[in-house]
Design a protein around this motif. Structure first.
Motif, short mmCIF file in Angstrom:
data_model
loop_
_atom_site.label_atom_id
_atom_site.label_comp_id
_atom_site.label_asym_id
_atom_site.label_seq_id
_atom_site.Cartn_x
_atom_site.Cartn_y
_atom_site.Cartn_z
N CYS A 20 -0.81 -41.46 13.76
CA CYS A 20 -0.62 -40.02 13.97
C CYS A 20 -1.59 -39.25 13.07
O CYS A 20 -2.80 -39.28 13.33
CB CYS A 20 0.84 -39.65 13.71
SG CYS A 20 1.24 -37.97 14.20
N ASP A 21 -1.10 -38.60 12.04
CA ASP A 21 -2.01 -37.79 11.22
C ASP A 21 -2.12 -38.28 9.78
O ASP A 21 -2.60 -37.55 8.92
CB ASP A 21 -1.58 -36.31 11.25
CG ASP A 21 -0.16 -36.11 10.73
OD1 ASP A 21 0.60 -37.09 10.68
OD2 ASP A 21 0.18 -34.97 10.38
N ASP A 22 -1.69 -39.50 9.51
CA ASP A 22 -1.87 -40.08 8.18
C ASP A 22 -2.78 -41.29 8.29
O ASP A 22 -2.51 -42.17 9.10
CB ASP A 22 -0.53 -40.54 7.58
CG ASP A 22 0.37 -39.37 7.23
OD1 ASP A 22 -0.11 -38.43 6.56
OD2 ASP A 22 1.55 -39.39 7.62
N THR A 23 -3.84 -41.32 7.47
CA THR A 23 -4.68 -42.52 7.43
C THR A 23 -4.24 -43.31 6.22
O THR A 23 -4.28 -42.78 5.10
CB THR A 23 -6.18 -42.16 7.24
OG1 THR A 23 -6.48 -41.00 8.01
CG2 THR A 23 -7.09 -43.31 7.63
N GLN A 41 -3.59 -35.38 6.50
CA GLN A 41 -4.56 -34.47 7.10
C GLN A 41 -4.03 -33.04 7.04
O GLN A 41 -3.09 -32.70 7.75
CB GLN A 41 -4.83 -34.89 8.54
CG GLN A 41 -5.30 -36.33 8.65
CD GLN A 41 -5.57 -36.75 10.09
OE1 GLN A 41 -5.37 -35.98 11.03
NE2 GLN A 41 -6.03 -37.98 10.26
N GLU A 42 -4.68 -32.22 6.24
CA GLU A 42 -4.23 -30.83 6.07
C GLU A 42 -4.67 -29.95 7.24
O GLU A 42 -4.09 -28.89 7.48
CB GLU A 42 -4.82 -30.25 4.77
CG GLU A 42 -4.36 -30.97 3.50
CD GLU A 42 -2.85 -30.92 3.30
OE1 GLU A 42 -2.27 -29.86 3.57
OE2 GLU A 42 -2.27 -31.94 2.90
N VAL A 43 -5.67 -30.43 7.99
CA VAL A 43 -6.31 -29.61 9.03
C VAL A 43 -5.32 -29.08 10.08
O VAL A 43 -5.54 -28.03 10.68
CB VAL A 43 -7.46 -30.42 9.69
CG1 VAL A 43 -6.94 -31.65 10.40
CG2 VAL A 43 -8.27 -29.57 10.64
N HIS A 44 -4.20 -29.81 10.29
CA HIS A 44 -3.27 -29.42 11.37
C HIS A 44 -2.36 -28.25 11.01
O HIS A 44 -1.79 -27.62 11.89
CB HIS A 44 -2.41 -30.62 11.77
CG HIS A 44 -3.22 -31.84 12.07
ND1 HIS A 44 -3.97 -31.95 13.21
CD2 HIS A 44 -3.43 -32.96 11.36
CE1 HIS A 44 -4.60 -33.12 13.19
NE2 HIS A 44 -4.29 -33.74 12.08
#
Ligand code: KG4
Ligand code: ZN
Length: 349
Positions: A20-23, A41-44
């Motif tokens: 999802c949004d964590d690497t 990911q802060e971008v969202h």
């Protein structure tokens, strides 16, 4: 790196999570976590939800530094890795592709085997991660696992590390999705679950009564709650434009109470329906303070040991993918490397 007689660990697994949004990348050696590094990911945030294309691009930027940090933190070189496990689904296809392509490339370069992991399997096996120097109590089989994340709500009979029975699941929204969507209706930032949790701690859970779904058996439904909250707020806002602002904490506490009660009702039904040696919760929503308390309460009521993951292993992380990889490794389940990620992968083993 290690001479065979001096190899400090039998089996070293590199785990990679990018569904999802964590690497995230982790090193598990003989079941013990040596490192677990996650780049969020802060971008969202400014879009109020995960934007898949932006997530894939951010994974591409993060994956190499995250794996590098995990190796450094574990104090090992890439040569020490015995196998590479990665999330092959379910999740966002573009995000899964970044992690799986990286894992495949590294496997070819190092000539080490690849292991495919189902993300939901990972959430369940997070209960088996051991910490350096301290033995953790692990659930005995069979146990009941309530798996609650942003995309799933499942009741699973865990028969073994690699064998399950799906007892029930949501027919529409997941519990985490309900938290996130209701937070969005209230104009709160994404992800809404932790924000509502924090607000709820100062509110009255009985201030507002929202409907609890009445699905048969061990399945769940949360989309009705979201709609009920939406119509309730529309009506209140028509009379008082500051209604949400003035009742934030009570609204959060009442929503959380409704979700937790719904989960507990079905979990209790499942516990009564079969013999279990333990009751566990996993997935992002298991970080919720109200749910953690309710799990312990139900465990005491039913006289069954409960297992609640440390916060580090509630939301998405690679340690859970590496521990699952470890059990697959012990069982000889390796990937040919030919499969493509499956965004809708089911939990069937
Ligand atoms: O497992 P996870 O990190 O990702 C998925 O596999 O989906 O779960 C993310 C979900 C989000 O919906 C988020 O709002 C929710 O877990 N969550 C929480 C809390 N922390 C994360 N929900 C309620 N209370 C929390 N404290
Ligand atoms: Zn997850």
């Amino acid at each position: 790196m290690f001479k065979s007689s001096k190899k400090p660990y039998q089996t070293v697994i590199l785990g990679i999570e990018s569904s999802c949004d964590d690497t995230s990348a982790a090193i598990i050696a003989d079941g013990v976590k040596l490192a677990n590094v996650t780049a969020t990911q802060e971008v969202h945030k400014k879009y109020g939800g995960v934007v898949p294309e932006l997530a894939s691009r951010a994974h591409q930027q993060h994956i190499v530094p995250v794996v590098h940090s995990a190796l450094q933190e574990a104090g090992i070189g890439v040569e020490a890795i015995d196998a590479i496990s990665f999330t092959n689904g379910p999740g966002l296809l573009g995000s899964l592709l970044v992690g799986s392509s990286f894992a495949k490339g590294l496997s070819l370069a190092l000539n080490k085997p690849l292991i495919e992991v189902n993300h939901m399997h990972g959430h369940i096996l997070a209960h088996f991660i051991q910490e350096v120097g301290e033995a953790q109590g692990v659930p005995q089989f069979p146990f009941l696992c309530l798996t609650v994340s942003g995309g799933h709500t499942q009741l699973v009979k865990v028969k073994d590390h690699l064998s399950f029975g799906l007892l029930g699941q949501t027919k529409d929204d997941a519990a985490g999705e309900a938290f996130d969507k209701i937070a969005k209706i209230m104009d709160l930032p994404y992800p809404g679950g932790p924000v509502l949790d924090k607000l709820a701690q100062k509110g009255n859970p009985k201030a507002f009564q929202f409907p609890k779904s009445n699905v048969k058996g061990l399945d769940f439904s949360f989309s009705g709650l979201k709609t009920a909250v939406l119509y309730f707020l529309k009506k209140q806002l028509a009379e008082d434009p500051n209604f949400i602002e003035n009742n934030k904490a009570d609204l959060a506490a009442s929503v959380q109470y409704t979700i937790v009660q719904t989960l507990m009702k079905k979990a209790e039904l499942a516990l009564k329906s079969d013999q279990f040696k333990g009751f566990a919760v996993s997935g992002g929503v298991s970080a919720n303070s109200g749910l953690r308390e309710a799990i312990s309460q139900l465990g005491r009521k039913r006289k069954i040991p409960t297992y609640i993951p440390p916060f580090e292993y509630c939301t998405d992380n690679a340690a859970m993918i590496a521990i699952t990889g470890y059990y697959h490794y012990l069982d000889g389940n390796f990937s040919s490397g030919n499969s493509t990620p499956n965004a809708r992968m089911k939990l069937t083993l």
